[in-house]
Design an enzyme around this catalytic site. Structure first.
Site, PDB file in Angstrom:
ATOM      1  N   HIS A 113     -10.844   6.302   0.479  1.00 44.27           N
ATOM      2  CA  HIS A 113     -12.030   7.139   0.649  1.00 44.27           C
ATOM      3  C   HIS A 113     -12.326   7.331   2.130  1.00 44.27           C
ATOM      4  O   HIS A 113     -11.923   6.526   2.970  1.00 44.27           O
ATOM      5  CB  HIS A 113     -13.223   6.475  -0.048  1.00 44.27           C
ATOM      6  CG  HIS A 113     -14.463   7.310  -0.055  1.00 44.27           C
ATOM      7  ND1 HIS A 113     -15.468   7.138   0.866  1.00 44.27           N
ATOM      8  CD2 HIS A 113     -14.845   8.333  -0.862  1.00 44.27           C
ATOM      9  CE1 HIS A 113     -16.428   8.011   0.625  1.00 44.27           C
ATOM     10  NE2 HIS A 113     -16.077   8.751  -0.407  1.00 44.27           N
TER      11      HIS A 113
ATOM     12  N   THR B 253     -14.698   6.743   3.955  1.00 45.07           N
ATOM     13  CA  THR B 253     -15.391   5.661   4.659  1.00 45.07           C
ATOM     14  C   THR B 253     -14.465   4.530   5.070  1.00 45.07           C
ATOM     15  O   THR B 253     -14.877   3.637   5.826  1.00 45.07           O
ATOM     16  CB  THR B 253     -16.503   5.075   3.770  1.00 45.07           C
ATOM     17  OG1 THR B 253     -15.925   4.660   2.519  1.00 45.07           O
ATOM     18  CG2 THR B 253     -17.589   6.097   3.512  1.00 45.07           C
ATOM     19  N   LYS B 254     -13.227   4.530   4.589  1.00 55.04           N
ATOM     20  CA  LYS B 254     -12.318   3.421   4.851  1.00 55.04           C
ATOM     21  C   LYS B 254     -11.620   3.589   6.207  1.00 55.04           C
ATOM     22  O   LYS B 254     -11.516   4.692   6.743  1.00 55.04           O
ATOM     23  CB  LYS B 254     -11.273   3.312   3.737  1.00 55.04           C
ATOM     24  CG  LYS B 254     -11.882   3.097   2.351  1.00 55.04           C
ATOM     25  CD  LYS B 254     -12.709   1.839   2.294  1.00 55.04           C
ATOM     26  CE  LYS B 254     -13.219   1.510   0.898  1.00 55.04           C
ATOM     27  NZ  LYS B 254     -14.272   2.408   0.423  1.00 55.04           N
ATOM     28  N   LEU B 255     -11.098   2.478   6.741  1.00 54.79           N
ATOM     29  CA  LEU B 255     -10.460   2.537   8.062  1.00 54.79           C
ATOM     30  C   LEU B 255      -9.185   3.378   8.031  1.00 54.79           C
ATOM     31  O   LEU B 255      -8.810   3.999   9.015  1.00 54.79           O
ATOM     32  CB  LEU B 255     -10.191   1.135   8.599  1.00 54.79           C
ATOM     33  CG  LEU B 255      -9.165   0.237   7.921  1.00 54.79           C
ATOM     34  CD1 LEU B 255      -7.771   0.469   8.477  1.00 54.79           C
ATOM     35  CD2 LEU B 255      -9.556  -1.217   8.114  1.00 54.79           C
TER      36      LEU B 255
END
Length: 393
Positions: A178, A180-182
């Site tokens: 997603h 929002t992930k790194l």
């Protein structure tokens, strides 16, 4: 507003180069060349045997349960994102919560056996905030009771345990990509397994059970990743070393300044972190609310991960109260951490938290950092996210 994270987008010119190739080929989905390239590169980078890309991390969990033919109940953690549990319930599997370890914040192996029921078929554990679970302890319990093990590795991209990917543990590990992930593909996810036959079954499940144009081998669903999402993933994977380096630098500074004042998650022995989040546990929920309000007043938006404790959700009752998870969930606040976070913003976060913790009303900036770089602090080795892009928290 400075959010807890900001999506990294990589170099626009590189992304547009991939887009040009998509337009040239006309191949948009159905295991296109960019998806195949991303799978191969991720397999090599992560050091896993099989990785199957999906269009989100929740479907990755649901397909994992289907691939293992799970039914009945599964032991799982109450301290995780809701998808870990809702995906079980959605698939008709009854979640049974076992409490967490107070230091690592992960599922406590010593709490699992007492919760196993006659219909329990699996353990579903989360590497919370990228902190590796006690994978060996969980493996011993699973072997003793003949249970399958699924790891929700949504936060565990690039995390290693004893010098190999933590994703190699269990029957299946899943990832979320997603925004929002790194590491992300805007929306996306992946399933990892060392079992070749299981990997083949997962691929069928992700594509309606279709073997070829004339053969359908059982039930399936559409969980395929598209070419545009894969293009974003390829761009970001090129910069992953610098993304991890900058996250570590921010995390170390938080640890140095805040470690003596707040409870921090204890790292699992023999593991390496990816600094996907920076959580702190405050003394009480009332202190958390005060700190959050003080940060909001500075234009900074930390987040409560994970709240509430999942064993309190109404649609999962009745459940035995998991007291450690409930207590922790009321105290944890995740602080901003992402490539390009300006130094002066991190200063403000630290200063505000220390002031609230000490009950001070006057700024303490000079005591802790006499030289504040208000112009920001990251060098130009890594392109910062487009300032016009939507911030996702």
């Amino acid at each position: 507003m400075i959010n807890v994270t900001k999506s990294y987008l990589g170099k626009k010119t590189k992304f547009l180069g991939y887009v040009d190739s998509i337009y040239a080929s006309g191949w948009l989905t159905n295991q296109g060349p960019l998806v195949a390239e991303l799978e191969e590169r991720l397999r090599d980078y992560l050091g896993v045997r099989n990785i199957i890309l999906t269009n989100n991390g929740t479907l990755a969990l649901q397909i994992a349960y289907r691939a293992l033919n799970l039914a009945g109940s599964a032991i799982t953690t109450p301290f995780s994102f809701v998808a870990t549990t809702s995906s079980l319930k959605w698939e008709g599997i009854r979640p049974i919560f076992a409490d967490i370890d107070e230091a690592s914040w992960n599922l406590d192996p010593s709490a699992i056996e007492a919760r196993i029921d006659t219909d329990t078929q699996a353990i579903v554990a989360t590497h919370v905030f990228g902190n590796a679970c006690d994978v060996e302890g969980i493996a011993q319990i699973a072997e003793r009771h003949r249970l399958k093990v699924i790891y929700d590795g949504a936060h565990a991209f690039s995390v290693r345990y004893k010098d190999r990917s933590v994703l190699n543990w269990g029957d299946i590990s899943t990832l979320s990509f997603h925004a929002t992930k790194l590491f992300h593909t805007i929306e996306g996810g992946a399933i990892v397994t060392n079992d070749d036959a299981l990997a083949a079954r997962i691929r069928l499940l992700c594509n309606f059970g279709i073997v070829d144009t004339d053969i359908i081998d059982g039930i399936g669903i559409n969980a395929k990743l598209n070419e545009f999402a894969a293009a974003m993933g390829l761009c970001i994977l090129d910069d992953i070393a610098l993304i991890l380096e900058q996250r570590e630098e921010i995390a170390r500074r938080y640890e140095t300044q805040l470690g003596d004042h707040f409870d921090l998650q204890q790292q699992q022995h023999h593991s390496q972190r990816n600094h996907s989040y920076f959580p702190i546990a405050l003394a009480s929920e009332s202190q958390l609310l005060r700190c959050r309000a003080a940060l909001n007043a500075q234009g900074i938006n930390p987040r409560r991960y994970f709240y509430p404790s999942l064993d309190t959700l109404g649609y999962l009752q009745p459940q035995s109260p998991q007291t450690r998870s409930r207590a922790l969930s009321r105290r944890v606040l995740c602080l901003p951490i992402y490539p390009g976070l300006p130094r002066h913003v991190q200063n403000t976060v630290i200063q505000t938290l220390l002031m609230e913790n000490a009950g001070r009303s006057e700024p303490i900036t000079e005591r802790f950092w006499p030289q504040v770089n208000t112009a920001g602090w990251m060098d130009d080795r890594l392109p910062l996210p487009d300032p016009e892009s939507k911030r996702i928290c």
